[in-house]
Design a protein around this motif. Structure first.
Motif, short mmCIF file in Angstrom:
data_model
loop_
_atom_site.label_atom_id
_atom_site.label_comp_id
_atom_site.label_asym_id
_atom_site.label_seq_id
_atom_site.Cartn_x
_atom_site.Cartn_y
_atom_site.Cartn_z
N PRO A 40 0.76 -1.13 0.08
CA PRO A 40 -0.05 -0.07 -0.08
C PRO A 40 0.76 1.28 -0.07
CG PRO A 40 -0.85 -1.58 1.48
CD PRO A 40 0.34 -2.10 1.14
N ASN A 41 2.18 1.06 0.62
CA ASN A 41 3.18 2.27 0.38
C ASN A 41 3.54 2.59 -1.12
OD1 ASN A 41 2.84 2.21 3.09
ND2 ASN A 41 4.46 0.71 3.43
N GLN A 44 -10.40 -5.62 -4.77
CA GLN A 44 -9.43 -4.74 -4.83
C GLN A 44 -9.06 -4.34 -3.24
OE1 GLN A 44 -9.04 -2.95 -7.79
NE2 GLN A 44 -7.67 -1.60 -6.73
N HIS A 45 -7.78 -3.93 -3.11
CA HIS A 45 -7.35 -3.78 -1.77
C HIS A 45 -6.44 -2.40 -1.67
CE1 HIS A 45 -5.92 -4.03 2.26
NE2 HIS A 45 -4.62 -4.07 1.89
N LYS A 46 -6.91 -1.24 -1.58
CA LYS A 46 -6.13 0.16 -1.74
C LYS A 46 -5.69 0.06 -3.19
CE LYS A 46 -5.26 0.20 3.17
NZ LYS A 46 -4.24 -0.09 4.04
N ASN A 47 -4.28 0.35 -3.30
CA ASN A 47 -3.96 0.51 -4.70
C ASN A 47 -3.73 -1.01 -5.59
OD1 ASN A 47 -1.93 -0.56 -2.78
ND2 ASN A 47 -0.37 0.65 -4.09
N ASN A 75 -0.27 1.70 -9.68
CA ASN A 75 -1.04 0.61 -9.56
C ASN A 75 -0.44 -0.80 -9.60
OD1 ASN A 75 -3.25 2.12 -9.85
ND2 ASN A 75 -2.98 2.29 -12.15
N VAL A 76 -0.81 -1.65 -8.61
CA VAL A 76 -0.35 -2.87 -8.46
C VAL A 76 -1.55 -4.00 -8.88
CG1 VAL A 76 0.71 -4.44 -7.09
CG2 VAL A 76 1.11 -2.08 -6.56
#
Length: 353
Positions: free
Chosen positions: A223-224, A244-247, A228-229
């Motif tokens: 998340p840091n 979907q989890h954060k980015n 996009n991942v």
């Protein structure tokens, strides 16, 4: 060419690498009119059943390979497990004898399954480890492995014979002790010019508990990451799941076509340094960052070798932070070896008298 001769293709169930690198071989057998019969266990068997739903598939005894929770205990755990592995190999040999008769098998391709061979039909062993690295016992583990390979009619090494090559001392002997064919790096994936959608692609697989330990560490850390991942967990399950989890867009698994698209849409890749992954990334000409499986000498050797040649950076599992991904920019990245593989010649062995 194959006139429907039936070839048993049996990859080891150790992570997904052995199964995935058998995909182009199975496709080539089909293209040359052979009838492949798939044999494996666990996730490797599930993966190949998903890829080739119309092919006959049989389950082999499981080697029940698990990694130690701590890398430093890896060798100890493997030695502890070896009676279990030898027992499975023994059961496998008996079953293979039966299967050859029952399924009218004309030839065997074993990817690192030690009991899948026969004296009565042509048998091939696929490995990129002619030398098996185990630290100070490397000479012994290599000798043992080579003694097994000698019992096959041919050994196919998915690398090139000369330099530069991908495997270094893993896949090259000072003196050849049995018939070796270098078949070039093989991959089920193709390079395509697709628009970039992801700044980072994460793909992990391999035996537990190390797969989950890495996944948890990365889900905490990424998340840091600024970008996009796409995150593929490498868990083969009946249904594909997407979260979907954060980015991060997280998949439990993808089939070959989906993976090919995801790789081609990604700027860089974060993964283990397993040899199948290295071959895939070379074919796709990708920049990457590696986290070798703790205690697995072969992955540590490949990662160190690629770093030394300024191709791909790496670090240990505990040391990984998002900041380390900045190093990728100053490394060359992997590039393809263009080798034209002549399957006609390769499959001649199975043509019979």
């Amino acid at each position: 060419m194959g006139k429907n001769r039936r070839i048993l293709v049996a990859p080891l169930n150790w992570g997904l690498g052995h199964a995935t690198r058998c995909i182009p071989i199975i496709e080539a057998l089909l293209a040359h009119n052979f009838t492949p019969v798939i044999a494996s266990d666990g996730v490797a068997l599930s993966l190949l059943r998903k890829e080739f739903p119309s092919l006959e598939a049989v389950e082999l005894p499981s080697y029940k390979i698990e990694y130690a929770k701590e890398g430093k205990n890896f060798k100890l755990k493997m030695m502890w497990d070896s009676p279990k592995i030898m027992k499975a190999v023994k059961a496998e040999k008996l079953l293979i004898k039966q299967l050859i008769e029952d399924l009218k098998i004309d030839g065997i391709i074993s990817d690192n399954r030690l009991g899948v061979r026969s004296k009565t039909i042509p048998s091939v062993f696929i490995t990129h480890q002619l030398n098996v690295l185990t630290g100070n016992t490397t000479w012994f583990s290599s000798k043992m492995h080579q003694a097994i390979i000698k019992k096959y009619d041919e050994c196919w090494v998915p690398d090139v014979a000369g330099k530069p090559n991908l495997t270094g001392k893993l896949g090259h002997l000072k003196k050849e002790k049995f018939p070796i064919k270098y078949i070039g790096p093989i991959s089920r994936l193709q390079k395509k010019n697709l628009e970039k959608k992801y700044d980072l692609m994460v793909i992990i697989s391999g035996p537990e508990p190390q797969r989950t330990l890495l996944e948890n560490h990365l889900l905490n850390e990424l998340p840091n990451f600024d970008g996009n991942v796409i995150f593929i967990r490498g868990k083969i399950q009946p249904e594909q799941q997407i979260q979907q989890h954060k980015n991060m867009k997280i998949y439990n698994f993808m089939n070959s076509a989906e993976l090919e698209t995801a790789f081609n849409q990604s700027e860089m890749v974060l993964s283990r340094s397993g040899y199948t992954t290295v071959m895939d990334l070379a074919k796709l000409e990708k920049k990457a960052f590696f986290i070798p499986t703790p205690g697995q000498y072969e992955q540590e050797y490949l990662a160190e070798r690629l770093k030394k040649h300024e191709i791909v950076p790496y670090c240990s599992q505990e040391e990984f932070t998002v900041k380390k991904l900045k190093k990728v920019a100053i490394y060359k990245g992997l590039s393809a070896f263009t080798t034209e593989l002549n399957f006609d010649n390769l499959f001649n062995l199975f043509q019979g008298k």
